[in-house]
Design a protein around this motif. Structure first.
Motif, mmCIF file in Angstrom:
data_model
loop_
_atom_site.group_PDB
_atom_site.id
_atom_site.type_symbol
_atom_site.label_atom_id
_atom_site.label_comp_id
_atom_site.label_asym_id
_atom_site.label_seq_id
_atom_site.Cartn_x
_atom_site.Cartn_y
_atom_site.Cartn_z
ATOM 1 N N PHE A 43 -3.604 4.821 -1.474
ATOM 2 C CA PHE A 43 -4.537 5.425 -0.549
ATOM 3 C C PHE A 43 -4.202 6.884 -0.671
ATOM 4 O O PHE A 43 -3.089 7.486 -0.514
ATOM 5 N N LEU A 44 -5.052 7.740 -1.123
ATOM 6 C CA LEU A 44 -4.991 9.338 -1.460
ATOM 7 C C LEU A 44 -5.334 9.908 -0.094
ATOM 8 O O LEU A 44 -6.236 9.833 0.522
ATOM 9 N N THR A 45 -4.290 11.165 0.109
ATOM 10 C CA THR A 45 -4.775 12.054 0.991
ATOM 11 C C THR A 45 -4.309 13.294 0.552
ATOM 12 O O THR A 45 -3.374 13.522 -0.193
ATOM 13 N N ILE A 46 -5.273 14.488 0.969
ATOM 14 C CA ILE A 46 -4.847 15.819 0.501
ATOM 15 C C ILE A 46 -3.641 16.205 1.409
ATOM 16 O O ILE A 46 -3.277 15.793 2.207
ATOM 17 N N GLY A 47 -2.844 17.155 0.318
ATOM 18 C CA GLY A 47 -1.614 17.547 1.145
ATOM 19 C C GLY A 47 -0.618 16.514 1.296
ATOM 20 O O GLY A 47 -0.370 15.905 0.229
ATOM 21 N N ASP A 48 0.196 16.383 2.441
ATOM 22 C CA ASP A 48 1.084 15.272 2.746
ATOM 23 C C ASP A 48 0.433 14.194 3.459
ATOM 24 O O ASP A 48 -0.413 14.611 4.667
ATOM 25 N N SER A 49 0.556 12.985 3.463
ATOM 26 C CA SER A 49 0.113 12.054 3.973
ATOM 27 C C SER A 49 0.675 11.743 5.432
ATOM 28 O O SER A 49 -0.213 11.369 6.420
ATOM 29 N N MET A 50 1.800 12.678 5.864
ATOM 30 C CA MET A 50 2.215 12.281 7.326
ATOM 31 C C MET A 50 1.691 13.591 8.200
ATOM 32 O O MET A 50 2.134 13.852 9.182
ATOM 33 N N ALA A 105 1.939 25.128 0.442
ATOM 34 C CA ALA A 105 1.150 25.841 -0.594
ATOM 35 C C ALA A 105 0.569 27.400 -0.530
ATOM 36 O O ALA A 105 0.749 28.263 -1.081
ATOM 37 N N ALA A 106 0.018 27.463 0.871
ATOM 38 C CA ALA A 106 -0.416 28.810 1.208
ATOM 39 C C ALA A 106 0.384 29.779 1.379
ATOM 40 O O ALA A 106 0.199 30.966 1.169
ATOM 41 N N ALA A 107 1.519 29.361 2.071
ATOM 42 C CA ALA A 107 2.574 30.545 2.162
ATOM 43 C C ALA A 107 3.197 30.927 0.628
ATOM 44 O O ALA A 107 3.496 32.240 0.671
ATOM 45 N N LEU A 148 0.853 -1.160 -0.146
ATOM 46 C CA LEU A 148 0.084 0.013 -0.006
ATOM 47 C C LEU A 148 1.005 1.229 0.086
ATOM 48 O O LEU A 148 1.885 1.483 0.817
ATOM 49 N N TYR A 149 0.350 2.063 -0.821
ATOM 50 C CA TYR A 149 1.157 3.652 -0.955
ATOM 51 C C TYR A 149 0.445 4.611 0.016
ATOM 52 O O TYR A 149 -0.730 4.478 -0.326
ATOM 53 N N GLY A 150 0.825 5.369 0.458
ATOM 54 C CA GLY A 150 0.223 6.485 1.064
ATOM 55 C C GLY A 150 0.746 7.589 -0.030
ATOM 56 O O GLY A 150 1.896 7.974 0.006
ATOM 57 N N ILE A 151 -0.219 8.198 -0.481
ATOM 58 C CA ILE A 151 -0.009 9.282 -1.438
ATOM 59 C C ILE A 151 -0.504 10.618 -1.152
ATOM 60 O O ILE A 151 -1.750 11.006 -1.107
ATOM 61 N N GLY A 152 0.423 11.448 -1.199
ATOM 62 C CA GLY A 152 0.104 13.008 -0.777
ATOM 63 C C GLY A 152 -0.074 13.543 -2.043
ATOM 64 O O GLY A 152 0.637 13.620 -3.063
ATOM 65 N N THR A 153 -1.315 14.117 -2.254
ATOM 66 C CA THR A 153 -1.836 14.538 -3.395
ATOM 67 C C THR A 153 -1.369 15.995 -3.683
ATOM 68 O O THR A 153 -2.210 16.875 -4.428
ATOM 69 N N ILE A 202 4.404 -1.200 3.156
ATOM 70 C CA ILE A 202 3.784 0.338 3.209
ATOM 71 C C ILE A 202 5.035 1.376 2.680
ATOM 72 O O ILE A 202 6.075 1.196 3.018
ATOM 73 N N GLU A 203 4.555 2.165 1.805
ATOM 74 C CA GLU A 203 5.447 2.904 1.364
ATOM 75 C C GLU A 203 4.686 4.275 1.263
ATOM 76 O O GLU A 203 3.522 4.407 0.654
ATOM 77 N N VAL A 204 5.342 5.703 1.521
ATOM 78 C CA VAL A 204 4.651 6.760 1.690
ATOM 79 C C VAL A 204 5.434 7.854 0.359
ATOM 80 O O VAL A 204 6.593 7.947 0.515
ATOM 81 N N VAL A 205 4.487 8.177 -0.338
ATOM 82 C CA VAL A 205 5.020 9.378 -1.349
ATOM 83 C C VAL A 205 4.552 10.715 -0.709
ATOM 84 O O VAL A 205 3.567 11.024 -0.726
ATOM 85 N N PRO A 206 5.426 11.711 -0.574
ATOM 86 C CA PRO A 206 5.144 12.854 -0.176
ATOM 87 C C PRO A 206 4.439 13.928 -0.928
ATOM 88 O O PRO A 206 4.534 13.606 -2.370
ATOM 89 N N GLY A 207 3.528 14.909 -0.523
ATOM 90 C CA GLY A 207 3.032 15.699 -1.049
ATOM 91 C C GLY A 207 3.143 17.128 -0.737
ATOM 92 O O GLY A 207 3.586 17.213 0.400
ATOM 93 N N ILE A 208 2.725 18.077 -1.678
ATOM 94 C CA ILE A 208 3.097 19.667 -0.904
ATOM 95 C C ILE A 208 2.004 19.799 0.099
ATOM 96 O O ILE A 208 0.636 19.757 -0.044
#
Ligand SMILES: C[S@@+](CC[C@H](N)C(=O)[O-])C[C@H]1O[C@@H](n2cnc3c(N)ncnc32)[C@H](O)[C@@H]1O
Length: 220
Positions: free
Chosen positions: A89-96, A126-128, A4-9, A115-121
């Motif tokens: 498994f998709l998450t908004i922003g970063d999965s952590m 993004a707001a900064a 399972l990948y955790g994906i920060g989108t 388990i592997e995690v792919v970082p997201g912004i």
């Protein structure tokens, strides 16, 4: 072995997805995301890469989520991923960062699944960028919170408050009393992105997809 990948989108715009996230999603056998009334913001972000893939939206109750809800989610994920294949498994922003995936990962770590995690912004990064509020300059510390606590401000130079639906008026009053400047950033990178600085306008807004960035104006 299943995987399972955790994906920060990222914060929402498709062009803020990482190449790695796109590549992993393209080859996934099944896509998971929390069910938000039949929709999911992270799923919208990756829509063009889903094609006819199997998508499983997982129900979590409104309000407080119990341990058994996470166990149920972990069971569904484990069952849905075929042996020797992987799911995402998709998450908004970063999965952590404040994500459902963290609890599911902890449960699945005890089982026969990689388990592997792919970082997201992350949303606040993004707001900064969108608001041109620096998160830190040399010597600064930075506080990340999802619930405002005035006592934490004493030592903070800069902060991001996610999940702004709480007592916004009290929060802004406290920020002013403590000599912090602030900006409210709503739906960053999305079509209806807004950056508000007016206190009344910020208080009136009720969008969950919003955060507050703040910086100390003077000395601690
Ligand atoms: C459960 S937390 C998820 C945080 C996420 N994992 C991250 O890395 O940013 C949900 C909160 O993220 C923030 N958020 C996520 N996307 C956002 C966006 N596009 N614009 C503003 N805030 C956002 C909001 O504060 C929202 O209440």
């Amino acid at each position: 072995m299943k995987k399972l990948y955790g994906i920060g989108t990222g914060p929402g715009a498709a062009d803020l997805l990482t190449l790695r996230a796109v590549n992993v999603i393209k080859d996934a056998k099944v896509i998971f995301a929390p069910n938000n009334k039949g929709k999911n913001m992270a799923l919208d972000t990756v829509e063009e890469y889903i094609g006819d893939k199997k998508v499983v939206l997982i129900d979590f109750p409104m309000g407080s989520v119990e341990a058994e809800d996470y166990i149920n989610a972990a069971n569904i994920i484990h069952e849905e991923i075929p042996e020797g294949e992987y799911g995402a498994f998709l998450t908004i922003g970063d999965s952590m960062i404040y994500s459902t995936f963290i609890y599911i990962m902890d449960l699945l770590n005890q089982r026969d699944i990689e388990i592997e995690v792919v970082p997201g912004i992350p949303s606040f990064v993004a707001a900064a960028a969108a608001s041109k509020v620096p998160l830190t300059v040399k010597g600064d510390n930075f506080l990340l919170i999802d619930e405002f606590d005035n006592s934490l401000l004493d030592k903070a130079d800069s902060f991001a408050l996610l999940k702004t639906l709480g007592a916004k008026e009290d929060t802004l009053d406290e920020l002013e009393r403590n000599d912090f400047s602030y900006k409210y950033v709503k739906r960053v990178s999305l079509e209806n992105e807004e950056i508000l600085e007016n206190k009344e306008e910020i208080i009136q807004d009720r969008d969950y997809i919003s955060l507050i960035l703040g910086r100390r104006k003077g000395e601690k």
